[in-house]
Design an enzyme around this catalytic site. Structure first.
Site, PDB file in Angstrom:
ATOM      1  CG  HIS A 210       4.935 -10.251   6.649  1.00  0.00           C
ATOM      2  ND1 HIS A 210       4.377  -8.962   7.347  1.00  0.00           N
ATOM      3  CD2 HIS A 210       6.206 -10.022   5.559  1.00  0.00           C
ATOM      4  CE1 HIS A 210       5.209  -8.558   6.459  1.00  0.00           C
ATOM      5  NE2 HIS A 210       5.694  -8.714   5.689  1.00  0.00           N
TER       6      HIS A 210
ATOM      7  CG  ASP B 131       0.711  -0.526   3.282  1.00  0.00           C
ATOM      8  OD1 ASP B 131      -0.583   0.111   2.975  1.00  0.00           O
ATOM      9  OD2 ASP B 131       0.810  -0.056   4.543  1.00  0.00           O
TER      10      ASP B 131
ATOM     11  CD  GLU C 284      -0.934   3.923   4.559  1.00  0.00           C
ATOM     12  OE1 GLU C 284      -0.224   3.500   4.577  1.00  0.00           O
ATOM     13  OE2 GLU C 284      -1.894   2.570   4.416  1.00  0.00           O
TER      14      GLU C 284
END
Length: 522
Positions: A106, A168, A279
């Site tokens: 990632h 997340d 957030e």
């Protein structure tokens, strides 16, 4: 007579083994590369090195899809000892080769690649997840560095427990996030994931297997956490656990004014309101189908918010979550109403959802699957992640969000902006945050998705422009998941006062600079 028949057979077996190893080495290594051809690799190591097109292609790319570097081979370890032997083989060789540990791939700019070296496919390990308890530590989980956080969640929930700090997106490896920091909306409360680790097992750049903690081999422990893979490969982490909730109240409030939006964010994290997640994000006009945060809203609510965004050019979403159990629904609603009365969001623009704890934590995966079906997930991702001092956030908004992102509109994100507390970060760790002596700083996530490589490169240039603008106006940002440094001087500035210690630790634990070459630090 018997011996005369046994001896040739024995020699034949040795000859077959020798040919097999030679063929394996020939397969994955061009003979012009002396780094491998001269190594006395054990058979169990040689047979786990592959250079087939599929393995090489996978190890040469990542989530960013804008950068490629080709290794000579990909290593599929079965045990941690395999990794120890591989690293030690390189370290003791007269022609050492580079080694990069790859988790779920990632990274966005080749951080887990090893040009002309070996990429270790960590997910081939099966280290497992074990939940335990002690008088001193309470509940904790021993987790293989190759494990995905989603699997950590599923296993710990079987015991009614879970980690407290998340990212997340949960389809990332434990070793990968701990090598950076691991942040999300829970960070203001519990700190990053690296602040919630009791102990690590690490394979250093010398091929040494070491267990470390705050009390044992502490220099390695603090160096590895947030150390960008420079000092060792994480093979096990002992993670803090706490009682897991079952449900969450998930709320978003819309703001038209950035100053008020940030003040309310800071207000929420400064008070002991019992919130579990805070957030914020920008909502641009005409948010695209591949913005994975847009599906929070119902169709009607989304139209309402997008209409406001179209009129204003951009609006700001403050997102909060409160965990609860089924028996405490009414008190939770009353608590939230009491908290929200002190906020200054736009009247009529508060939206609420009630979902399971798992669905909330796994929210990005749910959207990922939808985007994959539309062909909108496996695209270039020229991301830019920053930490910005509180004193510079308003200027950043004007110079970057307004003057660049909003006007040049290369994509519509998602774009994240939310505050964190300095006190939740351990300065002994390698991870860096803004130098300013302020209690609060902001994380910025410009999480672009591009339609194609050409658009990705255009956004990549825009990211560089943003960095240049910040430098020109004197905002002392820090890159998170750093990818735009090209010189040693830039890395020295990035680490600041930590650089000397960072360099010392590199010399101690990876003196031949074998590990994580894709970071391009040394």
């Amino acid at each position: 007579m018997a011996k005369s028949h046994v001896l040739p057979a024995y020699i034949l077996v040795l000859h077959m083994i020798n040919n097999f190893v030679s063929n394996m080495l020939t397969k994955f290594t061009p003979w012009r590369n002396t780094s491998f051809s001269s190594l006395p690799l054990p058979l169990e190591i040689a047979t786990k090195l592959y250079a087939d097109s599929t393995s090489i292609k996978t190890a040469s790319s990542d989530f960013g899809k804008l950068f490629q570097e080709t290794p000579f081979a990909v290593f599929y370890p079965s045990t941690i000892s395999d990794i120890v032997h591989l690293v030690k083989s390189s370290y003791t060789s007269s022609s050492p080769f580079k080694i990069a540990a790859r988790g779920h791939g990632h990274s966005v700019h080749g951080q887990a690649m090893a040009k002309e070296g070996v990429v270790v496919e960590m997910t081939s390990l099966r280290g497992g997840i074990k939940v335990s308890w002690s008088d001193y530590l309470g509940f904790y989980a021993d987790v293989g560095g190759e494990q995905l956080w989603i699997d950590v969640l599923r296993t710990t929930l079987e015991h009614g427990l879970s980690p407290v700090s998340w990212t997340d997106y949960l389809y990332l490896t434990v070793g990968g996030t701990l090598s950076n920091a691991g942040i999300s909306g829970q960070t203001f409360l519990h700190g990053p994931q690296i602040s919630n680790v009791h102990e690590l097992d690490v394979v250093t750049g010398k091929g040494e297997f070491m267990t470390c903690s705050k009390h044992m081999n502490s220099e390695l422990f603090y160096g590895v956490l947030g150390g960008l893979g420079q000092f060792g490969i994480i093979t096990r982490a002992r993670i803090v656990l706490d009682k897991a909730p079952t449900r969450v109240k998930w709320v978003r409030m819309i703001y038209e004014d950035f100053d008020i939006f940030t003040k309310d964010q800071e207000h929420l994290i400064s008070k002991n309101y019992g919130l579990n997640y805070v957030e914020g994000s920008l909502i641009m006009k005409k948010s695209p189908a591949n913005n994975w945060r847009s599906s929070f809203f119902s169709i009607l609510d989304e139209e309402k918010v997008n209409s406001l965004a179209s009129k204003r050019g951009v609006v700001y979403s403050l997102e909060v979550v409160k965990y609860y159990d089924e028996f405490s629904v009414q008190p939770i609603n009353e608590e939230l109403d009491d908290i929200f009365k002190d906020l200054s969001f736009k009247t009529g623009f508060i939206f609420k959802k009630d979902v399971s704890y798992v669905d909330f934590l796994n929210r990005v995966r749910i959207e990922e699957l939808k985007l994959q079906c539309k062909g909108l997930w496996d695209v270039p991702h020229p991301w830019l992640n920053l930490f910005v001092p509180k004193s510079g956030i308003l200027e950043f908004n004007q110079q970057v969000f307004v003057n660049i992102i909003q006007k040049e509109a290369k994509s519509s994100g998602p774009f994240l902006v939310y505050p964190m507390k300095r006190t939740k970060w351990d300065d002994r760790m390698s991870a860096t945050i803004p130098d300013e002596d302020e209690d609060v700083f902001y994380t910025i996530g410009l999480l672009h998705s591009a339609r194609n490589t050409e658009d990705g490169k255009i956004i990549d240039d825009q990211n560089k422009k943003i960095l240049n603008v910040c430098a020109e106006i004197g905002i002392e940002i820090k890159q998170y998941l750093p990818r735009y440094y090209t010189t040693k001087e830039e890395w020295i500035k990035h680490f600041g006062a930590k650089w000397s210690l960072f360099e010392e630790r590199k010399a101690k634990y990876d003196p031949k600079m074998l590990l994580s070459p894709g970071q391009r630090i040394f």
